[in-house]
Design a protein around this motif. Structure first.
Motif, short mmCIF file in Angstrom:
data_model
loop_
_atom_site.label_atom_id
_atom_site.label_comp_id
_atom_site.label_asym_id
_atom_site.label_seq_id
_atom_site.Cartn_x
_atom_site.Cartn_y
_atom_site.Cartn_z
N GLU A 322 0.83 -1.20 0.00
CA GLU A 322 0.00 0.00 0.00
C GLU A 322 0.87 1.26 0.00
O GLU A 322 0.59 2.22 -0.72
N VAL A 325 2.25 1.75 -3.43
CA VAL A 325 1.25 2.30 -4.35
C VAL A 325 1.12 3.80 -4.14
O VAL A 325 1.14 4.60 -5.08
N LYS A 326 1.06 4.19 -2.87
CA LYS A 326 0.91 5.62 -2.57
C LYS A 326 2.12 6.40 -3.04
O LYS A 326 1.98 7.52 -3.56
N ARG A 327 3.29 5.80 -2.87
CA ARG A 327 4.50 6.49 -3.34
C ARG A 327 4.44 6.64 -4.85
O ARG A 327 4.80 7.68 -5.40
N ALA A 328 3.96 5.58 -5.55
CA ALA A 328 3.87 5.65 -7.01
C ALA A 328 2.87 6.72 -7.44
O ALA A 328 3.02 7.36 -8.47
N LEU A 329 1.85 6.93 -6.62
CA LEU A 329 0.83 7.92 -6.97
C LEU A 329 1.24 9.33 -6.55
O LEU A 329 0.51 10.28 -6.77
N GLY A 330 2.39 9.46 -5.89
CA GLY A 330 2.88 10.79 -5.61
C GLY A 330 2.98 11.17 -4.14
O GLY A 330 3.18 12.33 -3.83
N ALA A 331 2.87 10.19 -3.23
CA ALA A 331 3.04 10.51 -1.82
C ALA A 331 4.52 10.76 -1.54
O ALA A 331 5.37 10.01 -2.01
N THR A 332 4.81 11.82 -0.79
CA THR A 332 6.20 12.06 -0.42
C THR A 332 6.53 11.23 0.82
O THR A 332 5.62 10.84 1.56
N PRO A 333 7.83 10.97 1.07
CA PRO A 333 8.19 10.21 2.27
C PRO A 333 7.66 10.86 3.53
O PRO A 333 7.22 10.18 4.46
N GLU A 335 4.92 12.46 3.98
CA GLU A 335 3.50 12.15 4.18
C GLU A 335 3.32 10.75 4.75
O GLU A 335 2.43 10.51 5.56
N PRO A 417 9.74 2.35 -3.59
CA PRO A 417 8.45 2.03 -4.20
C PRO A 417 8.53 0.81 -5.11
O PRO A 417 7.61 0.00 -5.16
#
Lengths: 424, 244
Positions: A322, A325-333, A335, A417
């Protein structure tokens, strides 16, 4: 930067990940719950012990000390060693003039004893009591509760009145329950005195028993009636409010040694007892207990926090995908870190607040039961914790929650990621 | 025309154990123009997944240069990488990678969450994209309540919502039956027709056939780069031979 605490998505994720593993969440939070619960109950019991013991002191002035004469142990100015001497009435004004550190000064006399031979008679009733000669100041140093009438006042002393104040036990022994002792006479060592007041001790146990088996006469009356001349048996003294009792005590000893021609190095000639010192020892003991409780409690809490940290590690491991996936969608470390720490703080804070609440409830319950059933224990009274303690426990909790989240959060941002997204 | 993707002599090795290393990509040169529909093929171990990860800035490369939309993707901080992934790229995965406890609408809206778009606005946009995918009435359902094809359409909606320049699809039909596969492929082609560059990693010949261009990887280099049906057939034949 966004205010993550108020972000509904963050909370949604916290709840869903905790809800997915109800049993695990429960046992983890139980560690923290138990830690804070034990801390609260132990602190409360410690305070109960302290309150109980401190209550035994009554309202006794804690900055007080006593002084009496003994035999000299050194020869001085032509006097041999082993000389006996007495404090005199003239010492009262002399000490007041020369020791400004002193607050209250009460000279005292004592005759008889409540465990000795009978010394008081009223009609057919007799009893053995402590007989004291006292100044009004004494009742400020060792306060009593007045049940009836009044205490010795300065006019009683000045006019050498034949009056007395009796302890509640004295009244119970010499008078019938329905008799009013005020204005009645009792015979003390062959001399009649008029009862002007009945008092009760504010202490507990043996101290209270002694106080309530006592009869108080005006100091001057006692000296004259029983032939003490101008002798003072001992002094009860307090220091000025902002001066330690030991300072006033030392100065007073020095002054009295000079007046009574005692070798300044002779430490045996004047006996003394410092209540403040004893009181400080007690206070020291209780702060020691309090420290011990904090150390043990904090240790328990730490164990709980480590438990939370452990679970968070597992959660991070489980949610690797999960997070990927969030990192791939643009979550920064950042966050990801905020999310995990928030989750950890939430878990510890929630468990902690429940522990705090139940702990306080248990203490309140014990107190309620003790009060409503009128349970009197010498060593235990009003178990409670103050607001400051509860607040610091809460702050410790939030910090330990953040601390518990730190390692798992660090682990989470270490996951690349690409590793997280790998299918197998 | 602008090169949306430009790879120059890309090398990538993985460390194996203490001293060993596996050289996966051995100098990839590749240009993809804006609006192209490209498939990447290759037998297992040819390096196609590694290449896709580098294209997606999910992994870094050892040597060479990668330009995405004219910008060099090198030595990016995690923040910067997250920014480019969020704004320029859209991902579609074989196993969908939907967040299991978020409903369809929330899953689609997630990329906008990282763009700090307000909740109301991003949910409104998500509903529009769900509508386009024919999933409007499933908006409040969890991914586990959807069929495979629906899940993939959901994932595609999620990839599209941030209006990316490039969509990277890793075996997008790998977990679907042939009918649903074709539906998903039609959808991807339609999106490509709208001007979005599309790169599909696949091992299925009938999927690759529908793309304008096939890049055939073998042992970490580009073996063939073809765009007419005659040459495509040759690539398929050599791929079959590789498998044997």
């Amino acid at each position: 930067m966004r205010l993550s605490v108020f972000d509904i998505d963050n909370w949604q994720e916290i709840f869903s990940s905790l809800k997915k593993n109800k049993v695990r969440t429960f046992f983890t939070s139980f560690g923290v719950f138990w830690g804070i619960f034990m801390l609260v109950v132990m602190m409360g019991s410690g305070n109960g012990l302290k309150n109980g013991v401190m209550d035994d002191f009554g309202d006794f002035a804690t900055n007080s000390f006593f002084m009496w004469t003994q035999q000299t142990s050194m020869a001085y100015k032509g006097f041999n060693r082993g000389r006996r001497f007495n404090f005199r009435n003239s010492d009262i004004q002399y000490v007041k003039d020369n020791v400004p550190e002193i607050g209250l000064l009460a000279p005292r006399l004592q005759a008889g004893g409540y465990r000795g031979a009978s010394n008081v008679v009223r009609g057919k009733e007799t009893g053995a009591f402590n007989i004291y000669g006292d100044m009004p100041e004494f009742f400020q140093i060792n306060p009593y509760t007045i049940i009836n009438g009044r205490l010795i006042n300065s006019n009683d002393v000045k006019d050498v009145r034949k009056v007395c104040v009796i302890g509640s036990s004295v009244k119970d022994i010499l008078f019938k329950p329905d008799e009013d002792p005020l204005g009645d006479y009792i015979r003390i060592q062959g001399v009649y005195f008029k009862v002007i007041g009945v008092v009760k001790s504010r202490k507990k146990g043996g101290e209270a028993e002694r106080d309530e088996n006592s009869i108080f006469l005006p100091f001057t009356t006692m000296q004259k009636t029983f032939n003490y001349g101008d002798i003072v048996m001992w002094f009860a003294v307090t220091s000025q409010d902002d001066i330690p009792a030991s300072v006033a005590e030392e100065k007073m000893i020095k002054v009295l040694k000079t007046k009574h021609k005692i070798n300044p190095k002779d430490d045996r000639a004047i006996g003394h007892f410092n209540v403040e010192k004893e009181f400080n020892k007690m206070t020291g003991l209780f702060s020691g207990i309090s420290w011990l409780i904090w150390v043990v409690g904090a240790g328990t809490l730490l164990a709980g926090a480590i438990g939370v940290s452990n679970i968070m590690l597992i959660i991070v491991k489980e949610r690797t995908k999960e997070i990927g996936v969030k990192r791939a969608l643009g979550a920064t470390p950042m966050e990801v870190v905020v999310q995990i720490i928030l989750e950890s703080v939430f878990l510890t804070a929630l468990a902690g607040i429940i522990g705090l609440t139940i702990g306080v409830a248990v203490l309140t319950g014990i107190n309620y039961l003790m009060v409503s059933n009128n349970v009197q224990l010498d060593m235990f009274l009003h178990p409670e914790i103050d607001f400051k303690t509860a607040l610091s426990a809460l702050i410790i909790l939030i910090f330990s929650g953040a601390f518990a989240g730190m390692i798992p959060a660090y682990r989470a941002i270490k996951i690349k990621p690409v590793e997280a997204l790998r299918d197998e | 025309m602008l090169h949306m993707i430009k790879l120059e002599n890309i090398h990538k090795s993985y460390r194996i154990g203490k001293s060993g290393s596996l050289h996966v990509l051995k100098g990839i040169d590749l240009n993809v123009r804006e609006g192209e529909l490209v498939s990447i093929m290759g037998s297992s171990g040819s390096g196609k997944s590694t290449l896709l990860n580098i294209l997606g800035i999910l992994d870094n490369y050892d040597k060479g240069a990668y330009y995405l939309n004219g910008k060099l993707m090198a030595n990016l901080s995690e923040r910067k990488a997250a920014f480019y992934r969020n704004h320029t790229l859209g991902f579609v995965f074989q196993s969908f990678n939907l967040i299991s406890f978020k409903n369809a609408m929330e899953n689609v809206a997630l990329p906008l969450y990282y763009q700090k778009v307000s909740r109301r606005k991003r949910n409104k946009l998500a509903m529009e994209y769900l509508d386009k995918m024919g999933l409007k009435e499933w908006a409040t359902h969890l991914p586990s309540e959807l069929s495979g094809g629906q899940k993939q359409r959901l994932a595609i909606a999620r990839a599209l919502i941030s209006k990316p320049k490039v969509i990277l699809a890793d075996e997008p039909t790998g977990a679907l039956d042939s009918k649903t596969s074709q539906e998903v492929m039609d959808l991807l082609k339609e999106i490509n027709a709208g001007g979005i560059t599309m790169i599909v990693v696949t091992h299925e010949h009938d999927i690759a056939e529908q793309t304008n261009r096939i890049i055939h990887l073998k042992d970490g280099i580009v073996e063939n780069d073809v765009n007419d049906s005659e040459q495509k057939k040759k690539v398929f034949e050599s791929l079959i031979a590789e498998e044997i």
